[in-house]
Design a protein around this motif. Structure first.
Motif, PDB file in Angstrom:
ATOM      1  N   GLY A  17       0.908  -1.169  -0.166  1.00  0.00           N
ATOM      2  CA  GLY A  17       0.309   0.086  -0.343  1.00  0.00           C
ATOM      3  C   GLY A  17       1.030   1.309  -0.022  1.00  0.00           C
ATOM      4  O   GLY A  17       0.913   2.450   1.135  1.00  0.00           O
ATOM      5  N   PHE A  18       1.445   1.318  -1.080  1.00  0.00           N
ATOM      6  CA  PHE A  18       2.900   2.602  -0.921  1.00  0.00           C
ATOM      7  C   PHE A  18       1.782   3.836  -1.007  1.00  0.00           C
ATOM      8  O   PHE A  18       1.185   3.923  -1.793  1.00  0.00           O
ATOM      9  N   ASP A  19       2.306   5.133  -0.188  1.00  0.00           N
ATOM     10  CA  ASP A  19       1.154   6.490  -0.245  1.00  0.00           C
ATOM     11  C   ASP A  19       0.209   6.165   0.309  1.00  0.00           C
ATOM     12  O   ASP A  19      -0.336   6.834  -0.217  1.00  0.00           O
ATOM     13  N   CYS A  20      -0.441   5.245   0.361  1.00  0.00           N
ATOM     14  CA  CYS A  20      -1.909   4.999   0.663  1.00  0.00           C
ATOM     15  C   CYS A  20      -2.353   4.107   1.891  1.00  0.00           C
ATOM     16  O   CYS A  20      -3.377   4.716   2.834  1.00  0.00           O
ATOM     17  N   VAL A 133       1.074  19.409   3.307  1.00  0.00           N
ATOM     18  CA  VAL A 133       3.159  19.305   4.290  1.00  0.00           C
ATOM     19  C   VAL A 133       4.233  17.627   4.320  1.00  0.00           C
ATOM     20  O   VAL A 133       5.051  18.339   3.845  1.00  0.00           O
ATOM     21  N   GLU A 134       3.712  16.909   4.430  1.00  0.00           N
ATOM     22  CA  GLU A 134       3.943  15.847   4.387  1.00  0.00           C
ATOM     23  C   GLU A 134       4.451  14.939   3.144  1.00  0.00           C
ATOM     24  O   GLU A 134       5.432  14.284   2.997  1.00  0.00           O
ATOM     25  N   GLY A 135       3.383  15.427   2.329  1.00  0.00           N
ATOM     26  CA  GLY A 135       3.764  14.498   1.096  1.00  0.00           C
ATOM     27  C   GLY A 135       2.836  13.843   0.079  1.00  0.00           C
ATOM     28  O   GLY A 135       3.029  13.117  -0.315  1.00  0.00           O
ATOM     29  N   HIS A 136       2.669  13.520   1.689  1.00  0.00           N
ATOM     30  CA  HIS A 136       1.538  11.552   0.622  1.00  0.00           C
ATOM     31  C   HIS A 136       0.540  11.059   2.702  1.00  0.00           C
ATOM     32  O   HIS A 136       1.159  12.014   3.199  1.00  0.00           O
ATOM     33  N   PRO A 137      -0.733  10.943   2.333  1.00  0.00           N
ATOM     34  CA  PRO A 137      -1.632  11.348   3.220  1.00  0.00           C
ATOM     35  C   PRO A 137      -1.023   9.790   3.832  1.00  0.00           C
ATOM     36  O   PRO A 137      -1.852   9.552   5.463  1.00  0.00           O
ATOM     37  N   ASP A 138      -0.349   8.906   3.281  1.00  0.00           N
ATOM     38  CA  ASP A 138      -0.396   7.825   5.043  1.00  0.00           C
ATOM     39  C   ASP A 138      -0.174   7.503   6.381  1.00  0.00           C
ATOM     40  O   ASP A 138      -0.639   6.849   6.706  1.00  0.00           O
ATOM     41  N   ASN A 139       0.720   8.521   6.541  1.00  0.00           N
ATOM     42  CA  ASN A 139       0.914   8.748   7.734  1.00  0.00           C
ATOM     43  C   ASN A 139       0.124   9.562   8.294  1.00  0.00           C
ATOM     44  O   ASN A 139      -0.448   8.976   9.710  1.00  0.00           O
ATOM     45  N   VAL A 140       0.288  10.475   8.184  1.00  0.00           N
ATOM     46  CA  VAL A 140      -0.721  11.689   9.057  1.00  0.00           C
ATOM     47  C   VAL A 140      -2.470  10.973   9.117  1.00  0.00           C
ATOM     48  O   VAL A 140      -2.677  11.302  10.044  1.00  0.00           O
ATOM     49  N   ASP A 182      16.749   9.172   6.478  1.00  0.00           N
ATOM     50  CA  ASP A 182      16.011   9.893   5.837  1.00  0.00           C
ATOM     51  C   ASP A 182      14.961   9.607   4.595  1.00  0.00           C
ATOM     52  O   ASP A 182      15.044   9.095   3.865  1.00  0.00           O
ATOM     53  N   THR A 183      14.163   9.611   5.096  1.00  0.00           N
ATOM     54  CA  THR A 183      13.033   9.616   3.829  1.00  0.00           C
ATOM     55  C   THR A 183      13.759  10.163   2.221  1.00  0.00           C
ATOM     56  O   THR A 183      13.196   8.897   1.449  1.00  0.00           O
ATOM     57  N   ARG A 184      14.094  11.271   2.748  1.00  0.00           N
ATOM     58  CA  ARG A 184      14.353  11.827   0.890  1.00  0.00           C
ATOM     59  C   ARG A 184      14.849  10.738   0.464  1.00  0.00           C
ATOM     60  O   ARG A 184      15.498  10.408  -0.522  1.00  0.00           O
ATOM     61  N   ALA A 186      15.497   7.876   1.165  1.00  0.00           N
ATOM     62  CA  ALA A 186      15.200   6.389   0.615  1.00  0.00           C
ATOM     63  C   ALA A 186      13.194   6.626  -0.791  1.00  0.00           C
ATOM     64  O   ALA A 186      13.407   5.173  -1.300  1.00  0.00           O
ATOM     65  N   ARG A 187      13.341   7.385  -0.514  1.00  0.00           N
ATOM     66  CA  ARG A 187      12.082   7.964  -2.019  1.00  0.00           C
ATOM     67  C   ARG A 187      13.582   8.257  -3.173  1.00  0.00           C
ATOM     68  O   ARG A 187      12.773   8.245  -4.169  1.00  0.00           O
ATOM     69  N   SER A 188      14.465   8.175  -2.970  1.00  0.00           N
ATOM     70  CA  SER A 188      15.698   8.779  -4.212  1.00  0.00           C
ATOM     71  C   SER A 188      15.862   7.420  -4.700  1.00  0.00           C
ATOM     72  O   SER A 188      15.970   7.921  -5.788  1.00  0.00           O
ATOM     73  N   TYR A 233      13.519  -1.999  -4.393  1.00  0.00           N
ATOM     74  CA  TYR A 233      14.131  -0.686  -4.476  1.00  0.00           C
ATOM     75  C   TYR A 233      14.987   0.197  -2.979  1.00  0.00           C
ATOM     76  O   TYR A 233      16.268   0.764  -3.214  1.00  0.00           O
ATOM     77  N   ARG A 234      14.571  -0.345  -1.947  1.00  0.00           N
ATOM     78  CA  ARG A 234      14.699   0.182  -0.730  1.00  0.00           C
ATOM     79  C   ARG A 234      15.686  -0.951   0.176  1.00  0.00           C
ATOM     80  O   ARG A 234      16.322  -0.491   1.325  1.00  0.00           O
ATOM     81  N   GLU A 235      15.789  -2.001  -0.223  1.00  0.00           N
ATOM     82  CA  GLU A 235      16.211  -3.077   1.048  1.00  0.00           C
ATOM     83  C   GLU A 235      17.165  -3.307   0.595  1.00  0.00           C
ATOM     84  O   GLU A 235      17.771  -3.414   1.880  1.00  0.00           O
ATOM     85  N   SER A 260       8.885  -0.571   7.285  1.00  0.00           N
ATOM     86  CA  SER A 260       7.894   0.458   7.690  1.00  0.00           C
ATOM     87  C   SER A 260       7.960   1.692   7.455  1.00  0.00           C
ATOM     88  O   SER A 260       9.230   2.216   7.590  1.00  0.00           O
ATOM     89  N   GLY A 261       6.387   2.169   6.563  1.00  0.00           N
ATOM     90  CA  GLY A 261       7.272   3.447   6.121  1.00  0.00           C
ATOM     91  C   GLY A 261       8.179   3.109   4.981  1.00  0.00           C
ATOM     92  O   GLY A 261       8.414   1.895   4.820  1.00  0.00           O
ATOM     93  N   ALA A 262       9.450   4.406   4.968  1.00  0.00           N
ATOM     94  CA  ALA A 262      10.347   4.257   4.455  1.00  0.00           C
ATOM     95  C   ALA A 262      11.491   3.146   5.065  1.00  0.00           C
ATOM     96  O   ALA A 262      12.726   3.756   4.621  1.00  0.00           O
TER      97      ALA A 262
HETATM   98  N1  HSE Z   1       4.697   5.722   1.392  1.00  0.00           N
HETATM   99  C1  HSE Z   1       5.998   7.050   2.133  1.00  0.00           C
HETATM  100  C2  HSE Z   1       7.071   6.091   1.588  1.00  0.00           C
HETATM  101  C3  HSE Z   1       5.685   6.872   3.601  1.00  0.00           C
HETATM  102  O1  HSE Z   1       7.040   4.995   1.663  1.00  0.00           O
HETATM  103  O2  HSE Z   1       8.053   6.744   0.831  1.00  0.00           O
HETATM  104  C4  HSE Z   1       7.273   7.431   4.191  1.00  0.00           C
HETATM  105  O3  HSE Z   1       7.059   8.947   5.198  1.00  0.00           O
END
Ligand code: HSE
Length: 308
Positions: A17-20, A133-140, A182-184, A186-188, A233-235, A260-262
């Motif tokens: 459920g990425f970002d949702c 502000v967060e960029g996505h709603p899955d945590n907020v 840093d989430t940035r 993990a997203r990059s 990609y993150r593992e 968990s999250g990023a």
């Molecule tokens: N859905 C987001 C992510 C959660 O995986 O990057 C972290 O903010």
């Protein structure tokens, strides 16, 4: 006048459920917002660390602070500007670990400031500002409302969400390592685009997951906690994740193991004493990587942000 609120930690994505998808966990930050006594004193941000384990020095104390940014958007929404304000954040949620610490302070700052202003914004507005502000709603979303939530940011900036009852006997174990991610970053590492087969894989796993929760079907849940959009990609950024997945595959009463999250926290979902039975082997994996890990087994937090 001052207002304090208590906001839960959250874990997002749950695999497909990425970002949702996201849900609230019983670890809390407390955020206090107050009008400063001396006019003209500007903005003051204080951070009090409840737990000594986590580094909070990286959190900005000026207008770059995300709580301040969220409060500024709320004031703009009601046609006002922020002048003198004091924000105090009592942190208990580990920072930069994938447990929604940023979502919790954004939501907390907004809720407290809204109360200070006389509640001009409803939940939908608060959710929309927090997601922006967060960029996505899955945590907020679960930080605000508690429980297990699916949420979608719509093209007009509004957020649609549903809250679904989580099965009482499905527990979470969070494996919180001693390093930050840093989430940035993990997203990059995510690609700009993915293949249709990978996207289709996630669409069906995410749909199955929601149905598995709704029908409390643990066999279906085991097949659902899989992902091809972000985890592959993150593992490599998350020490022990691959090894842990190999260890836990097909173990009795383990429903799945996801980032968990990023990240870098790893989330294991289990039933009965499923996790206890494998705990020593899990610890061994982290020892092999020289990672100290704070292991906590938690139940879902069904309540969201509350006034203190
Ligand atoms: N859905 C987001 C992510 C959660 O995986 O990057 C972290 O903010």
């Amino acid at each position: 006048m001052k207002v304090s609120v208590k906001v839960p930690a959250t874990t997002a994505n749950l695999g497909p459920g990425f970002d949702c998808l996201g849900l609230a966990l019983p670890i809390y930050n407390e955020i206090t917002v107050e009008e400063t006594v001396m006019p003209g004193s500007g903005i003051e941000i204080n951070i009090i660390e409840d737990s000594e384990t986590y580094d909070i020095l990286s959190i900005p104390r000026d207008k770059d602070n995300i709580v301040y940014k969220a409060i500024e958007l709320l004031y703009n929404f009601v046609g006002q500007t922020v002048s003198d304000i004091k924000i105090t954040i009592k942190t208990n949620i580990p920072v930069a670990r994938g447990l929604g610490s940023s979502a919790s302070v954004i939501v907390g700052g907004l809720m407290a400031a809204n109360k200070l202003l006389g509640n001009p914004a409803d939940d939908a507005v608060l959710l929309s500002i927090a997601s922006e502000v967060e960029g996505h709603p899955d945590n907020v979303t679960p930080a605000l409302f508690g429980g297990f939530c699916l949420s979608s940011m719509e093209d007009d900036g509004s957020v649609s969400y549903s809250k679904i009852d989580w099965p009482k006997d499905w527990k979470f174990t969070v494996l919180i390592p001693d390093y930050e991610l840093d989430t940035r970053i993990a997203r990059s590492v995510l690609p700009e685009s993915v293949s249709i087969p990978d996207a289709a894989y996630n669409v069906r796993k995410c749909a199955m997951l929601v149905d598995a929760v709704y029908r409390q079907d643990s066999e279906l849940m085991k097949k659902s906690l899989k992902d091809k959009l972000h985890q592959p990609y993150r593992e490599n950024l998350i020490k022990g994740f691959k090894e842990l997945n190999e260890l836990l595959a097909n173990k009795e009463d383990i429903l799945g193991c996801v980032i968990s999250g990023a990240g870098p926290t790893i989330l294991v979902i289990s039933k009965n004493d499923g996790f206890e039975k494998v705990e020593n082997e899990v610890i061994q994996i982290f020892e092999d990587f020289n990672v100290n890990c704070d292991i906590r087994t938690l139940e879902i937090e069904n309540e969201g942000t509350k006034l203190v």
